[in-house]
Design a protein around this motif. Structure first.
Motif, PDB file in Angstrom:
ATOM      1  N   GLY A  10      22.452  -0.368  -3.017  1.00 10.48           N
ATOM      2  CA  GLY A  10      22.851  -1.422  -2.101  1.00 10.48           C
ATOM      3  C   GLY A  10      22.434  -1.169  -0.664  1.00 10.48           C
ATOM      4  N   THR A  11      21.695  -0.072  -0.418  1.00 10.25           N
ATOM      5  CA  THR A  11      21.153   0.207   0.906  1.00 10.25           C
ATOM      6  C   THR A  11      19.639   0.335   0.772  1.00 10.25           C
ATOM      7  OG1 THR A  11      21.365   2.612   0.675  1.00 10.25           O
ATOM      8  CG2 THR A  11      23.260   1.425   1.534  1.00 10.25           C
ATOM      9  N   ARG A  12      18.947   0.554   1.871  1.00  8.17           N
ATOM     10  CA  ARG A  12      17.492   0.617   1.804  1.00  8.17           C
ATOM     11  C   ARG A  12      16.939   1.379   2.997  1.00  8.17           C
ATOM     12  NH1 ARG A  12      15.923  -5.448   3.984  1.00  8.17           N
ATOM     13  NH2 ARG A  12      17.683  -5.604   5.399  1.00  8.17           N
ATOM     14  N   ASP A  13      15.756   1.955   2.805  1.00  7.98           N
ATOM     15  CA  ASP A  13      14.993   2.532   3.897  1.00  7.98           C
ATOM     16  C   ASP A  13      14.113   1.445   4.509  1.00  7.98           C
ATOM     17  OD1 ASP A  13      15.964   5.147   3.498  1.00  7.98           O
ATOM     18  OD2 ASP A  13      14.489   5.489   1.907  1.00  7.98           O
ATOM     19  N   LEU A  14      13.799   1.587   5.791  1.00  7.75           N
ATOM     20  CA  LEU A  14      12.962   0.622   6.491  1.00  7.75           C
ATOM     21  C   LEU A  14      11.735   1.324   7.061  1.00  7.75           C
ATOM     22  CD1 LEU A  14      15.805  -1.278   8.375  1.00  7.75           C
ATOM     23  CD2 LEU A  14      14.494  -2.124   6.427  1.00  7.75           C
ATOM     24  N   LEU A  15      10.553   0.859   6.683  1.00  8.23           N
ATOM     25  CA  LEU A  15       9.305   1.415   7.174  1.00  8.23           C
ATOM     26  C   LEU A  15       9.003   0.880   8.578  1.00  8.23           C
ATOM     27  CD1 LEU A  15       7.183   1.196   3.898  1.00  8.23           C
ATOM     28  CD2 LEU A  15       8.323   3.203   4.865  1.00  8.23           C
ATOM     29  N   PRO A  16       8.086   1.535   9.309  1.00 13.49           N
ATOM     30  CA  PRO A  16       7.826   1.148  10.701  1.00 13.49           C
ATOM     31  C   PRO A  16       7.498  -0.323  10.899  1.00 13.49           C
ATOM     32  CG  PRO A  16       6.827   3.277  10.261  1.00 13.49           C
ATOM     33  CD  PRO A  16       7.362   2.779   8.949  1.00 13.49           C
ATOM     34  N   ALA A  17       6.704  -0.928  10.000  1.00  9.83           N
ATOM     35  CA  ALA A  17       6.357  -2.341  10.169  1.00  9.83           C
ATOM     36  C   ALA A  17       7.602  -3.225  10.099  1.00  9.83           C
ATOM     37  CB  ALA A  17       5.350  -2.767   9.105  1.00  9.83           C
ATOM     38  N   LEU A 344      10.867 -13.762   8.817  1.00 13.10           N
ATOM     39  CA  LEU A 344       9.752 -13.411   9.697  1.00 13.10           C
ATOM     40  C   LEU A 344       9.053 -12.201   9.102  1.00 13.10           C
ATOM     41  CD1 LEU A 344      11.637 -13.722  13.095  1.00 13.10           C
ATOM     42  CD2 LEU A 344      10.239 -15.455  11.987  1.00 13.10           C
ATOM     43  N   SER A 345       8.031 -12.433   8.285  1.00 14.25           N
ATOM     44  CA  SER A 345       7.418 -11.356   7.499  1.00 14.25           C
ATOM     45  C   SER A 345       6.437 -10.520   8.293  1.00 14.25           C
ATOM     46  CB  SER A 345       6.702 -11.948   6.281  1.00 14.25           C
ATOM     47  OG  SER A 345       5.716 -12.882   6.694  1.00 14.25           O
ATOM     48  N   GLU A 346       5.912 -11.007   9.415  1.00  9.00           N
ATOM     49  CA  GLU A 346       4.903 -10.278  10.158  1.00  9.00           C
ATOM     50  C   GLU A 346       5.482  -9.730  11.452  1.00  9.00           C
ATOM     51  OE1 GLU A 346       1.823  -9.502   9.313  1.00  9.00           O
ATOM     52  OE2 GLU A 346       2.081 -10.447   7.369  1.00  9.00           O
ATOM     53  N   PRO A 347       5.174  -8.467  11.794  1.00  5.42           N
ATOM     54  CA  PRO A 347       5.617  -7.934  13.075  1.00  5.42           C
ATOM     55  C   PRO A 347       4.856  -8.584  14.215  1.00  5.42           C
ATOM     56  CG  PRO A 347       4.148  -6.382  12.005  1.00  5.42           C
ATOM     57  CD  PRO A 347       4.397  -7.492  11.020  1.00  5.42           C
ATOM     58  N   PRO A 348       5.415  -8.599  15.422  1.00  6.69           N
ATOM     59  CA  PRO A 348       4.700  -9.190  16.553  1.00  6.69           C
ATOM     60  C   PRO A 348       3.437  -8.400  16.866  1.00  6.69           C
ATOM     61  CG  PRO A 348       6.611  -7.952  17.303  1.00  6.69           C
ATOM     62  CD  PRO A 348       6.698  -8.007  15.813  1.00  6.69           C
ATOM     63  N   ALA A 349       2.399  -9.111  17.286  1.00  9.97           N
ATOM     64  CA  ALA A 349       1.138  -8.453  17.615  1.00  9.97           C
ATOM     65  C   ALA A 349       1.316  -7.553  18.834  1.00  9.97           C
ATOM     66  CB  ALA A 349       0.071  -9.505  17.877  1.00  9.97           C
ATOM     67  N   ARG A 350       0.854  -6.308  18.723  1.00 13.10           N
ATOM     68  CA  ARG A 350       0.931  -5.373  19.836  1.00 13.10           C
ATOM     69  C   ARG A 350      -0.223  -4.390  19.729  1.00 13.10           C
ATOM     70  NH1 ARG A 350       5.562  -0.837  21.188  1.00 13.10           N
ATOM     71  NH2 ARG A 350       4.861  -0.370  23.310  1.00 13.10           N
ATOM     72  N   GLU A 351      -0.880  -4.125  20.842  1.00 14.46           N
ATOM     73  CA  GLU A 351      -2.009  -3.209  20.834  1.00 14.46           C
ATOM     74  C   GLU A 351      -1.519  -1.772  20.699  1.00 14.46           C
ATOM     75  OE1 GLU A 351      -5.898  -2.006  23.552  1.00 14.46           O
ATOM     76  OE2 GLU A 351      -4.440  -3.498  24.275  1.00 14.46           O
ATOM     77  N   ARG A 352      -2.086  -1.069  19.718  1.00 11.18           N
ATOM     78  CA  ARG A 352      -1.759   0.356  19.526  1.00 11.18           C
ATOM     79  C   ARG A 352      -3.067   1.135  19.466  1.00 11.18           C
ATOM     80  NH1 ARG A 352       1.459   2.147  14.819  1.00 11.18           N
ATOM     81  NH2 ARG A 352       1.865   3.925  16.184  1.00 11.18           N
ATOM     82  N   LEU A 353      -3.226   2.051  20.416  1.00 10.36           N
ATOM     83  CA  LEU A 353      -4.461   2.825  20.561  1.00 10.36           C
ATOM     84  C   LEU A 353      -4.248   4.250  20.067  1.00 10.36           C
ATOM     85  CD1 LEU A 353      -7.379   2.940  21.759  1.00 10.36           C
ATOM     86  CD2 LEU A 353      -6.299   3.777  23.871  1.00 10.36           C
ATOM     87  N   ALA A 354      -5.161   4.723  19.240  1.00  7.01           N
ATOM     88  CA  ALA A 354      -5.119   6.111  18.757  1.00  7.01           C
ATOM     89  C   ALA A 354      -6.139   6.941  19.536  1.00  7.01           C
ATOM     90  CB  ALA A 354      -5.431   6.168  17.270  1.00  7.01           C
ATOM     91  N   MET A 396      -5.478   4.918   9.630  1.00  9.30           N
ATOM     92  CA  MET A 396      -4.938   4.583  10.947  1.00  9.30           C
ATOM     93  C   MET A 396      -4.635   3.086  11.056  1.00  9.30           C
ATOM     94  SD  MET A 396      -7.482   7.121  13.051  1.00  9.30           S
ATOM     95  CE  MET A 396      -7.484   6.127  14.509  1.00  9.30           C
ATOM     96  N   GLU A 397      -5.524   2.266  10.492  1.00 12.18           N
ATOM     97  CA  GLU A 397      -5.269   0.826  10.512  1.00 12.18           C
ATOM     98  C   GLU A 397      -4.014   0.488   9.706  1.00 12.18           C
ATOM     99  OE1 GLU A 397      -7.371  -3.403   9.211  1.00 12.18           O
ATOM    100  OE2 GLU A 397      -8.515  -1.537   9.096  1.00 12.18           O
ATOM    101  N   ALA A 398      -3.849   1.137   8.550  1.00 14.12           N
ATOM    102  CA  ALA A 398      -2.664   0.900   7.726  1.00 14.12           C
ATOM    103  C   ALA A 398      -1.390   1.329   8.452  1.00 14.12           C
ATOM    104  CB  ALA A 398      -2.789   1.644   6.396  1.00 14.12           C
ATOM    105  N   ALA A 399      -1.522   2.324   9.343  1.00 15.43           N
ATOM    106  CA  ALA A 399      -0.364   2.804  10.105  1.00 15.43           C
ATOM    107  C   ALA A 399      -0.040   1.915  11.296  1.00 15.43           C
ATOM    108  CB  ALA A 399      -0.615   4.228  10.578  1.00 15.43           C
ATOM    109  N   GLY A 400      -0.871   0.894  11.543  1.00 15.71           N
ATOM    110  CA  GLY A 400      -0.560  -0.051  12.610  1.00 15.71           C
ATOM    111  C   GLY A 400      -1.393   0.071  13.864  1.00 15.71           C
ATOM    112  N   PHE A 401      -2.351   1.027  13.897  1.00 14.38           N
ATOM    113  CA  PHE A 401      -3.213   1.136  15.065  1.00 14.38           C
ATOM    114  C   PHE A 401      -4.221  -0.008  15.070  1.00 14.38           C
ATOM    115  CE2 PHE A 401      -1.791   5.561  14.630  1.00 14.38           C
ATOM    116  CZ  PHE A 401      -1.392   5.812  15.938  1.00 14.38           C
ATOM    117  N   THR A 402      -4.549  -0.490  16.284  1.00 12.94           N
ATOM    118  CA  THR A 402      -5.504  -1.592  16.420  1.00 12.94           C
ATOM    119  C   THR A 402      -6.849  -1.132  16.977  1.00 12.94           C
ATOM    120  OG1 THR A 402      -4.611  -2.097  18.617  1.00 12.94           O
ATOM    121  CG2 THR A 402      -3.667  -3.285  16.729  1.00 12.94           C
ATOM    122  N   ALA A 403      -6.885   0.023  17.652  1.00 14.87           N
ATOM    123  CA  ALA A 403      -8.126   0.530  18.246  1.00 14.87           C
ATOM    124  C   ALA A 403      -8.024   2.047  18.383  1.00 14.87           C
ATOM    125  CB  ALA A 403      -8.370  -0.119  19.606  1.00 14.87           C
ATOM    126  N   PHE A 404      -9.163   2.679  18.705  1.00 15.76           N
ATOM    127  CA  PHE A 404      -9.155   4.138  18.868  1.00 15.76           C
ATOM    128  C   PHE A 404     -10.238   4.562  19.853  1.00 15.76           C
ATOM    129  CE2 PHE A 404     -12.573   3.579  15.916  1.00 15.76           C
ATOM    130  CZ  PHE A 404     -13.415   4.680  16.061  1.00 15.76           C
TER     131      PHE A 404
END
Length: 424
Positions: A10-17, A344-354, A396-404
């Protein structure tokens, strides 16, 4: 012994996305409520069991997670009462803790007090899709305001927050516990049996009149009671706002004048709110809401694509009196945080640089490079170089990064080239 690593039932883990969506929803709601003057408070997860089980929580009191007293022996006598073993419980909503909070801190708070809460609650639900034993609630309440300004402002702030989050085309459904009591009385339901009558009526949208009639008969209500209630309810379907008070007076002659005045005031305010925020509203004579502490207006918000309501609340003028010994007017609204997040299935767009760095690059250089690249709303995080280059970019893309940027041992940090992870 092998340990089961799955979360409790009845509980759950939540991933970063998923957390990113939740953070976006919460920050948006917080910003809107803050502009209306609501101040955030926090209350403990644990409350005394006698407060949680005081008869005001409706069906939720049957789902309290009770906590054993400290210092109990490993074995207890077979005939020991449960009440002798339990002294605390996990809160099942945020309103009961607020009532205790206000009773304790009233002298330090303004009047009216505009309260905002966000936090987990627990109910011993039967786990299924969309229903969890631990979930989050998001509440605003106005304490100390006796007039309809409280209802109108709560509805306006909440519908605006939902619009800002991305839920448009919402509908506000309104009713009143005093109206429901008059309806039940005129239909022949004794005062002491009205709670059971309302619990069954609340299932109308799920089981229809045939199912409601069957359950009411099992509770001992005759067919004439069901018929009288149904006739009055159907006479109030789809009543225009400007004719609500007059229609109610015709259908329920014994309805107190103060209830008619309150509903007329709310109807005027809702018409203004709807014109400003593209929100529709309707009077719903079958709206009950399960909490026993409501004393006046009750309301819910529905949204396209949502199963059930996405927010709900009402007036509860007697609840705080359990802590103070004197009643205090209060009204609250709870947003169905989990339902909104699910819509709301998609997270808000945000630039993440690696900052992708080779192993030979000193840590101080890596940190200095990341520090220089941070700015605005951009997130920058160092990532060590490993494995095949193309495969790592995909990870890195799967982890949410948008550029590097690629930081090599012989590279000039000031001349690093930012490259997108996805070529659209």
């Amino acid at each position: 012994m092998k340990i089961d690593n799955s979360p409790a039932r009845g509980t759950r883990d939540l991933l970063p996305a998923a957390v990113a969506v939740r953070d976006h929803v919460l920050s948006t709601i917080t910003e809107v409520y803050g502009r209306y003057g609501y101040q955030r408070i926090e209350t403990p997860a644990l409350e005394r069991i006698e407060r949680l089980s005081g008869g005001q929580g409706g069906e939720n009191e049957k789902m309290i997670f009770q906590v054993l007293r400290r210092g109990l022996p490993e074995r207890v006598e077979a005939d020991t009462e449960l009440a002798d073993l339990v002294d605390m419980g996990l809160r099942y909503d945020l309103t009961v803790p607020l009532a205790r909070f206000y009773g304790q801190h009233r002298g330090e708070l303004p009047t009216p007090f505009r309260s905002f809460q966000f936090g987990p609650v627990w109910r011993a639900e039967r786990p299924q899709k969309g229903r969890y034993r631990q979930f989050y609630q998001c509440d605003i309440d106005m304490v100390g305001e006796p007039g309809m300004l409280a209802e109108a402002e709560l509805i306006e702030a909440t519908t605006q927050a939902l619009n800002r989050v991305g839920l448009t085309g919402t509908t506000v459904r309104i009713s009143d516990r005093r109206f429901l009591s008059t309806l039940a009385t005129e239909a022949g339901v004794p005062a002491e049996e009205q709670d059971g009558f309302f619990i069954t009526l609340d299932k109308l949208d799920k089981i229809g009149w045939h199912g409601v009639a069957g359950e009411l008969e099992k509770r001992g209500f005759g067919s004439e009671v069901v018929s009288a209630a149904r006739d009055r309810i159907e006479a109030l379907g789809e009543v225009p706002g400007d004719k609500l008070a007059a229609t109610l007076a015709d259908v329920l002659p014994s309805l107190p004048e103060v209830v008619l005045d309150d509903l007329a005031t709310t109807a005027t305010c809702l018409s203004d709110i709807g014109a400003q925020n593209s929100v529709s509203w309707e009077f719903d004579p079958t709206l009950v809401r399960g909490m026993g502490y409501y004393t006046g207006h009750i309301f819910e918000v529905t949204a396209p694509g949502a199963a059930g309501s996405v927010a709900g609340g009402g007036r509860y003028d007697n609840l705080i009196g359990r802590s103070l010994g004197t009643d205090v007017p209060a009204c609250g609204f709870s947003i169905g945080f989990e339902r909104i997040v699910d819509l709301l299935s998609e997270p808000p767009a945000r630039e993440r640089l690696a900052v992708l760095y080779d192993n030979e690059v000193p840590a101080s250089t890596v940190l200095a490079t990341a520090r220089e690249l941070r700015g605005g709303d951009r997130s920058v995080a160092p990532v060590g170089r490993s494995g095949k280059f193309a495969a790592q970019l995909k990870r890195m893309e799967a982890a949410g990064f948008t550029a590097f940027v690629h930081l090599r041992a012989d590279a000039d940090a000031g001349a690093l080239e930012e490259r997108p992870l996805r070529d659209d």
